[in-house]
Structure formats: C-alpha cells, structure tokens
Motif scaffolding. Structure first.
Motif, PDB file in Angstrom:
ATOM      1  N   TYR A 102      22.839  58.926  20.834  1.00 41.16           N
ATOM      2  CA  TYR A 102      22.732  60.463  19.417  1.00 41.16           C
ATOM      3  C   TYR A 102      22.576  58.943  18.477  1.00 41.16           C
ATOM      4  O   TYR A 102      21.975  58.858  16.942  1.00 41.16           O
ATOM      5  CB  TYR A 102      23.044  60.907  19.008  1.00 41.16           C
ATOM      6  N   LEU A 103      23.711  57.915  18.551  1.00 44.74           N
ATOM      7  CA  LEU A 103      23.896  56.563  17.769  1.00 44.74           C
ATOM      8  C   LEU A 103      22.552  55.907  17.446  1.00 44.74           C
ATOM      9  O   LEU A 103      22.179  55.578  16.731  1.00 44.74           O
ATOM     10  CB  LEU A 103      25.014  55.806  18.285  1.00 44.74           C
ATOM     11  N   PHE A 104      22.192  55.721  18.777  1.00 44.86           N
ATOM     12  CA  PHE A 104      21.153  55.230  19.198  1.00 44.86           C
ATOM     13  C   PHE A 104      19.386  55.053  18.273  1.00 44.86           C
ATOM     14  O   PHE A 104      18.971  54.728  18.034  1.00 44.86           O
ATOM     15  CB  PHE A 104      20.878  54.117  20.570  1.00 44.86           C
ATOM     16  N   SER A 105      19.448  56.564  18.624  1.00 42.89           N
ATOM     17  CA  SER A 105      18.103  57.639  17.696  1.00 42.89           C
ATOM     18  C   SER A 105      18.621  57.344  16.623  1.00 42.89           C
ATOM     19  O   SER A 105      17.669  58.186  16.095  1.00 42.89           O
ATOM     20  CB  SER A 105      17.683  58.402  19.212  1.00 42.89           C
ATOM     21  N   ARG A 106      20.008  57.344  16.377  1.00 41.84           N
ATOM     22  CA  ARG A 106      20.150  57.401  14.549  1.00 41.84           C
ATOM     23  C   ARG A 106      19.959  59.208  14.166  1.00 41.84           C
ATOM     24  O   ARG A 106      19.337  59.244  13.236  1.00 41.84           O
ATOM     25  CB  ARG A 106      19.406  57.066  13.985  1.00 41.84           C
ATOM     26  N   GLN A 107      20.562  59.957  14.974  1.00 36.24           N
ATOM     27  CA  GLN A 107      20.919  60.835  14.597  1.00 36.24           C
ATOM     28  C   GLN A 107      21.183  61.560  13.829  1.00 36.24           C
ATOM     29  O   GLN A 107      22.447  60.846  14.176  1.00 36.24           O
ATOM     30  CB  GLN A 107      20.546  62.064  16.171  1.00 36.24           C
ATOM     31  N   PRO A 108      21.483  62.543  13.252  1.00 38.56           N
ATOM     32  CA  PRO A 108      22.203  62.759  12.197  1.00 38.56           C
ATOM     33  C   PRO A 108      24.169  63.442  12.544  1.00 38.56           C
ATOM     34  O   PRO A 108      24.331  64.244  13.792  1.00 38.56           O
ATOM     35  CB  PRO A 108      22.162  64.317  11.194  1.00 38.56           C
ATOM     36  N   ARG A 109      24.737  63.062  12.434  1.00 43.60           N
ATOM     37  CA  ARG A 109      26.611  62.944  13.434  1.00 43.60           C
ATOM     38  C   ARG A 109      26.460  64.973  13.131  1.00 43.60           C
ATOM     39  O   ARG A 109      27.288  65.402  14.459  1.00 43.60           O
ATOM     40  CB  ARG A 109      27.362  63.050  11.856  1.00 43.60           C
ATOM     41  N   SER A 110      26.055  65.303  11.718  1.00 46.40           N
ATOM     42  CA  SER A 110      25.462  67.534  12.456  1.00 46.40           C
ATOM     43  C   SER A 110      25.728  67.345  13.645  1.00 46.40           C
ATOM     44  O   SER A 110      25.603  68.821  14.397  1.00 46.40           O
ATOM     45  CB  SER A 110      25.443  67.787  10.980  1.00 46.40           C
ATOM     46  N   LEU A 111      24.167  66.854  13.956  1.00 47.39           N
ATOM     47  CA  LEU A 111      22.989  67.474  15.681  1.00 47.39           C
ATOM     48  C   LEU A 111      24.565  67.031  16.398  1.00 47.39           C
ATOM     49  O   LEU A 111      24.083  68.137  17.670  1.00 47.39           O
ATOM     50  CB  LEU A 111      21.939  66.810  15.125  1.00 47.39           C
ATOM     51  N   PHE A 112      24.621  66.038  16.273  1.00 48.98           N
ATOM     52  CA  PHE A 112      26.227  65.174  17.271  1.00 48.98           C
ATOM     53  C   PHE A 112      26.698  66.706  17.889  1.00 48.98           C
ATOM     54  O   PHE A 112      27.013  66.630  18.497  1.00 48.98           O
ATOM     55  CB  PHE A 112      26.852  64.343  17.426  1.00 48.98           C
ATOM     56  N   PHE A 113      27.326  66.803  16.861  1.00 53.53           N
ATOM     57  CA  PHE A 113      28.204  68.099  16.854  1.00 53.53           C
ATOM     58  C   PHE A 113      27.848  69.447  17.216  1.00 53.53           C
ATOM     59  O   PHE A 113      28.813  69.719  18.076  1.00 53.53           O
ATOM     60  CB  PHE A 113      29.695  67.888  15.786  1.00 53.53           C
ATOM     61  N   ILE A 114      27.096  69.566  17.035  1.00 53.36           N
ATOM     62  CA  ILE A 114      26.970  71.192  17.881  1.00 53.36           C
ATOM     63  C   ILE A 114      26.046  71.043  19.036  1.00 53.36           C
ATOM     64  O   ILE A 114      26.807  71.818  19.643  1.00 53.36           O
ATOM     65  CB  ILE A 114      25.001  71.740  16.237  1.00 53.36           C
ATOM     66  N   ASP A 115      25.106  69.840  18.566  1.00 56.05           N
ATOM     67  CA  ASP A 115      25.184  69.746  20.725  1.00 56.05           C
ATOM     68  C   ASP A 115      25.771  69.603  21.820  1.00 56.05           C
ATOM     69  O   ASP A 115      25.869  70.351  22.183  1.00 56.05           O
ATOM     70  CB  ASP A 115      23.747  68.835  20.146  1.00 56.05           C
ATOM     71  N   ALA A 116      27.116  68.454  21.400  1.00 61.70           N
ATOM     72  CA  ALA A 116      27.985  68.018  22.233  1.00 61.70           C
ATOM     73  C   ALA A 116      29.005  69.552  22.319  1.00 61.70           C
ATOM     74  O   ALA A 116      29.395  69.300  23.249  1.00 61.70           O
ATOM     75  CB  ALA A 116      28.656  67.205  21.219  1.00 61.70           C
ATOM     76  N   GLY A 117      28.733  69.904  21.215  1.00 60.63           N
ATOM     77  CA  GLY A 117      29.865  71.483  20.956  1.00 60.63           C
ATOM     78  C   GLY A 117      29.647  72.060  21.989  1.00 60.63           C
ATOM     79  O   GLY A 117      30.317  73.206  22.243  1.00 60.63           O
ATOM     80  N   TYR A 118      28.274  72.588  21.751  1.00 58.82           N
ATOM     81  CA  TYR A 118      27.377  73.447  22.815  1.00 58.82           C
ATOM     82  C   TYR A 118      28.346  73.583  23.892  1.00 58.82           C
ATOM     83  O   TYR A 118      28.054  74.270  25.060  1.00 58.82           O
ATOM     84  CB  TYR A 118      25.706  73.580  22.427  1.00 58.82           C
ATOM     85  N   TRP A 119      27.701  72.098  24.186  1.00 56.51           N
ATOM     86  CA  TRP A 119      27.554  72.259  25.900  1.00 56.51           C
ATOM     87  C   TRP A 119      28.585  71.407  26.638  1.00 56.51           C
ATOM     88  O   TRP A 119      29.244  72.740  27.331  1.00 56.51           O
ATOM     89  CB  TRP A 119      26.946  70.474  26.413  1.00 56.51           C
ATOM     90  N   ILE A 120      29.892  71.458  25.526  1.00 60.03           N
ATOM     91  CA  ILE A 120      31.161  71.431  25.949  1.00 60.03           C
ATOM     92  C   ILE A 120      31.885  73.116  25.879  1.00 60.03           C
ATOM     93  O   ILE A 120      32.723  73.530  26.957  1.00 60.03           O
ATOM     94  CB  ILE A 120      32.171  70.627  24.298  1.00 60.03           C
ATOM     95  N   THR A 121      31.222  73.862  25.081  1.00 54.12           N
ATOM     96  CA  THR A 121      31.703  75.326  25.481  1.00 54.12           C
ATOM     97  C   THR A 121      31.166  76.062  26.504  1.00 54.12           C
ATOM     98  O   THR A 121      31.352  77.025  26.750  1.00 54.12           O
ATOM     99  CB  THR A 121      30.837  76.364  24.132  1.00 54.12           C
ATOM    100  N   VAL A 122      29.714  75.760  26.923  1.00 51.83           N
ATOM    101  CA  VAL A 122      29.015  76.272  27.515  1.00 51.83           C
ATOM    102  C   VAL A 122      29.835  75.810  29.702  1.00 51.83           C
ATOM    103  O   VAL A 122      30.124  76.425  30.190  1.00 51.83           O
ATOM    104  CB  VAL A 122      28.021  75.579  27.917  1.00 51.83           C
ATOM    105  N   TYR A 123      30.390  74.571  29.092  1.00 51.13           N
ATOM    106  CA  TYR A 123      31.246  74.632  31.048  1.00 51.13           C
ATOM    107  C   TYR A 123      32.923  75.046  30.842  1.00 51.13           C
ATOM    108  O   TYR A 123      32.938  75.196  31.450  1.00 51.13           O
ATOM    109  CB  TYR A 123      31.184  73.124  31.182  1.00 51.13           C
ATOM    110  N   LEU A 124      32.993  74.807  29.552  1.00 49.82           N
ATOM    111  CA  LEU A 124      34.744  75.254  30.279  1.00 49.82           C
ATOM    112  C   LEU A 124      33.709  77.393  29.694  1.00 49.82           C
ATOM    113  O   LEU A 124      34.928  77.516  30.762  1.00 49.82           O
ATOM    114  CB  LEU A 124      35.423  75.576  28.164  1.00 49.82           C
ATOM    115  N   VAL A 125      32.332  77.931  29.382  1.00 49.10           N
ATOM    116  CA  VAL A 125      32.758  79.030  30.078  1.00 49.10           C
ATOM    117  C   VAL A 125      32.215  78.849  31.099  1.00 49.10           C
ATOM    118  O   VAL A 125      33.030  80.312  32.251  1.00 49.10           O
ATOM    119  CB  VAL A 125      31.047  79.880  28.611  1.00 49.10           C
TER     120      VAL A 125
END
Length: 134
Positions: A102-125
């Motif tokens: 996301y840094l190199f593709s210049r994606q919004p920080r909000s998108l990083f938190f949404i997508d990364a948060g999803y995968w962290i949550t999925v793996y914890l579940v």
C-alpha cells in the motif's frame, strides 16, 4: 502422519467468510468502497457468485494451511497458543505485507487499516476456532 481437523478447517473458512461479510458490509463497507473508489453502480456489475465462491475456497486454503502450521510444531494446541500463532501471521506477515504494497502503490492509510484489520481479525477468529476445536 498429520491428522487434519476437517471440521475446524471448514468452520474456520466459514468464519472468515462471515467476518468478511460483516467487515466489508455494515462495519466498514462504505469507507472501504470510498477508499477503493468503488461506486454502488460499479459494485452492482460484479460477479458476486464468482467472488463469494472463490473467497470461500481461498479461506479454505488459508484454514487448511493454518491447521498444517499448528501441527508442524511440537506444541500442545490450546486457545492461547493458537491465538498467538494467528496473531503472528495476521500482524507479522499479512499486515506488514499489505503495508509495504500500500505504501508503494500509494493507497490511502484508511484502506490499509480496513484491509489489514480484516485479515488480523480473520486469523484471530480462525485461531480461536482451532484452539477450541482441534
């Protein structure tokens, strides 16, 4: 010889699918669509059967690999151990990989938190399911 926990694998895959429905639906759906530049009109044209079917298959692969990982090390699988391993995967591998991309593709920080948060949550579940059932 490894003994795979097929019920836990299927339940973990289903749980990942359900978390995604909540995460990208009522919880963060509008913010995610805005950050991705997706409009309701463009979303309506998506092949949802293909997206949902493939998502479930990919969640099955992730759950299968998580089960395999748990069995690779000589440690008793319990809730604590399974959550620690799941957190290491979610935070240490998935979220950091997303961060670099996301840094190199210049994606919004909000998108990083949404997508990364999803995968962290999925793996914890998923980890919780294996810790409780396997």
């Amino acid at each position: 010889m490894m003994h795979f926990h097929w019920i836990a694998i299927v339940l973990a895959a289903l749980a990942g699918f359900l978390v995604g429905g909540l995460w990208y639906g009522p919880l963060f759906g509008k913010a995610w669509m805005k950050a991705r530049g997706i409009t309701p009109e463009s979303a309506a044209g998506a092949n949802m059967a293909l997206i949902f079917g493939t998502t479930f298959v990919l969640n099955l692969v992730a759950a299968f690999m998580l089960d395999h990982l748990y069995q690779t090390y000589d440690a008793p699988l319990g809730l604590h151990y399974s959550l620690v391993v799941a957190a290491i995967i979610g935070v240490g591998f998935v979220a950091t990989s997303f961060g670099v991309n996301y840094l190199f593709s210049r994606q919004p920080r909000s998108l990083f938190f949404i997508d990364a948060g999803y995968w962290i949550t999925v793996y914890l579940v998923m980890g919780a399911i294996f810790g409780l059932l396997a």
